[in-house]
Design an enzyme around this catalytic site. Structure first.
Site, PDB file in Angstrom:
ATOM      1  CD  GLU A 386      -2.972  -1.286  -0.102  1.00  0.00           C
ATOM      2  OE1 GLU A 386      -3.016  -0.280  -0.689  1.00  0.00           O
ATOM      3  OE2 GLU A 386      -3.228  -2.367  -0.312  1.00  0.00           O
ATOM      4  CG  HIS A 392       2.703   5.051  -8.692  1.00  0.00           C
ATOM      5  ND1 HIS A 392       2.029   4.043  -9.474  1.00  0.00           N
ATOM      6  CD2 HIS A 392       2.805   6.021  -9.587  1.00  0.00           C
ATOM      7  CE1 HIS A 392       1.855   4.423 -10.625  1.00  0.00           C
ATOM      8  NE2 HIS A 392       2.376   5.590 -10.827  1.00  0.00           N
TER       9      HIS A 392
END
Length: 593
Positions: A386, A392
């Site tokens: 996660e 990202h």
């Protein structure tokens, strides 16, 4: 534990989105006014670049505010889904989402009515319009598939009807279907639900696994004609929309949304077919390690080696993950620590909290991670996964304007899986415990099995069934079950008993109601393994290339984004390379017994 009993430092700080709910309400009012204003611009794009620029700025502002409102409302709701206040807030945001969709429905059609050459000239003369170049290009690229306003309006209304098969399945699967009680090896009764099924399949109690398997699929069998009609209806609606929009088939339309060539989908299936012998080796090893004369489909999820009893505190988990991600550089680790220190993460379970784990957030604020942490090694991997998503998003949000910050599903699992690959490599390097080493390899092999092989089998099932509909054929319950059972036998091989109940497995897969979606799990996993392998080998420049990928959002087509890391998903090579890693781990486990 109730929500209010959680220690503050173990909860996420949603005040970083809205410091108080008066600010939330003000943004909701502002968005409502902006939507009314936007509606007034319909029909004005032909007036020139100033009108287009006003519309694009307003479109961007509306969507950014809506995202902020929607994320906040839903994450508050996920803290305790029984909280009536946040149930209401979340529901209201769904209504706002529908209104925003209706208010902006005219935009694509009007952009497509503009002369492309003139549009290019307008952008040259108005530098601020260049910011929207990629956004506008993505619309004009699909010009042959966008209909006139009247037909688009009709398609939108038909689209609501087209959700019926999916809604029927969701209602059946989430609300209506019930299962009989099952018994374990001690004869004790257990409750079986869709939610508890996987935990039963992972149990060491083989009697419990068999009973759960037979009970679950026995119930789906009872309704298989209804479920087949729903699946067929969904395939028919996908075929209808594809043909109305001038695509050859539903696969072409689904993939075109992210500019993915059909060859990528077919390459995946063809490459995996060639590498099925590796899966057969895995099945044979599973059978040997479990010590069974016959391996059944209810033996697929139980760990095939001893599971370490070790528990990890959350503090330990953070240190393990941070250490494993050292190859990504000090700046990446600093961001990771920032998330750990500043309440990006909602850590522990409480009454009413949404189950599972995810990363989410709103542009302009940092990302958030929801966990239900219990201290298992799997939970440590979930944290790495996660936080891969979260960082990202952080990189994309900080380098891209709002319209390009969100990344496509095709690349969404790359960063998360890359983190997991780096974590397992680090853990394997550091352990001297053979039991732990075997478990880690087992864990990673099961990731390959569940993500690459299983999702590709699903993808092939979709391809074959939708092709029948595209050719004017009908899908019956008997046909769907026979096709699925044949695929299961092909993918698992002769060492596996493909129990007759497995023929009904397709009937419980919700992702099939979003056609041609699941293949992206396999391609994303393959791309992540290819990138992580380059990082672990110390390939020159790969970390910088990877961070460029993380920072690019949706400012390029997904295939081109991965090429930044020298990974070309239009060829079989990344899939082949990922399966080489699978076989290397498989060989190590084979040699250890």
């Amino acid at each position: 534990m109730k929500r209010q009993e959680q220690q503050v430092e173990n909860t996420w700080r949603l005040e970083d989105i809205y410091e108080n709910e008066d600010l939330f309400s003000r943004d909701a009012e502002k968005l409502d006014a902006l939507m009314d204003e936007f509606a007034g611009f319909q029909g004005t794009l032909k007036d020139g670049r100033e009108a287009l620029l006003k519309v694009m700025r307003l479109y961007e502002e509306m969507n950014q505010i809506f995202e902020k409102l929607y994320v906040y409302a839903n994450q508050r709701n996920h803290e305790d889904t029984a909280n009536a206040k946040y149930q209401k807030m979340s529901g209201e945001m769904n209504i706002v989402a529908a209104k925003l969709s209706q208010v902006t429905a005219w935009l694509e059609s009007e952009i497509l009515e503009l002369d492309e050459a003139a549009l290019r000239q307008e952008m040259e003369q108005e530098p601020e319009l260049k910011k929207y170049d990629w956004f506008l290009t993505q619309i004009t690229r699909k010009k042959t598939h966008i209909l006139d306003k009247e037909k688009e309006s009709l398609m939108a209304r038909v689209g609501e009807l087209a959700q019926t098969p999916s809604n029927v399945f969701a209602m059946f699967n989430n609300a209506d279907i019930t299962f009989p009680e099952i018994t374990d090896e001690k004869g004790e009764k257990r409750k079986l639900t869709v939610g508890t099924f996987i935990s039963c399949m992972e149990s060491k109690d083989r009697t419990l696994r068999r009973h759960a398997f037979q009970a679950l699929y026995g119930e789906y069998k009872q309704y298989i004609n209804t479920l087949s009609a729903a699946y067929y209806g969904n395939a028919k609606q996908a075929d209808f929309f594809a043909k109305e929009r001038h695509y050859g088939n539903a696969m072409e339309e689904a993939l075109d949304g992210s500019s993915i060539p059909v060859s990528v989908y077919k390459n995946l299936i063809e490459t995996m077919r060639k590498r099925l012998p590796a899966m057969y080796r895995y099945v044979a090893l599973r059978k040997k390690l479990l010590g069974y004369e016959e391996l059944h489909m209810y033996d697929v999820y139980v760990p095939m080696v001893e599971t370490p009893e070790k528990k990890y505190s959350f503090e330990e988990a953070k240190e393990i993950v941070k250490r494993a991600l050292t190859p990504l550089g000090e700046d990446y680790q600093a961001l990771l620590q920032e998330g750990f220190n500043n309440r990006w993460i909602d850590v522990y379970e409480n009454e009413g909290k949404r189950t599972g784990a995810y990363s989410w957030g709103a542009y302009g604020s940092h990302p958030y991670v929801l966990l239900n942490y219990h201290g298992s090694l799997n939970d440590v991997f979930t944290l790495a996964h996660e936080m891969g998503h979260a960082l990202h998003s952080w990189h994309s949000d900080h380098k891209q304007p709002y319209l390009y910050a969100g990344y496509k599903i095709f690349v969404a699992e790359v960063a998360s899986t890359c983190n997991e690959a780096l974590l397992i490599s680090d853990l394997l390097k550091r352990t001297n415990d053979q039991t732990e080493r075997k478990y880690l390899i087992n864990y990673f092999l099961d990731q390959f099995k569940g993500t690459m092989y299983r999702q590709t089998m699903f993808a092939e099932f979709e391809m074959l069934t939708h092709d029948i509909v595209n050719q004017g054929g009908v899908l019956t319950a008997e046909q769907l079950c026979e096709l699925y059972l044949t695929l299961n036998k092909k993918y698992f091989g002769e060492e596996m008993i493909s129990d007759p109940e497995i023929a009904y497995e397709w009937a419980r897969i919700p992702h099939f109601y979003t056609p041609f979606y699941v293949y992206q799990y396999a391609t994303g996993f393959a791309a992540a393994i290819a990138i992580s392998s380059k990082i672990l080998k110390g390939e020159e420049g790969i970390v910088e290339k990877y961070k460029q990928f993380l920072s690019s959002g949706s400012s390029m087509d997904p295939i081109d984004l991965l090429k930044l890391c020298d990974v070309d998903m239009s060829t079989p090579q990344p899939v082949e390379e990922a399966l080489d890693v699978f076989e290397s781990y498989l060989s190590e486990l084979e040699k250890s017994i």
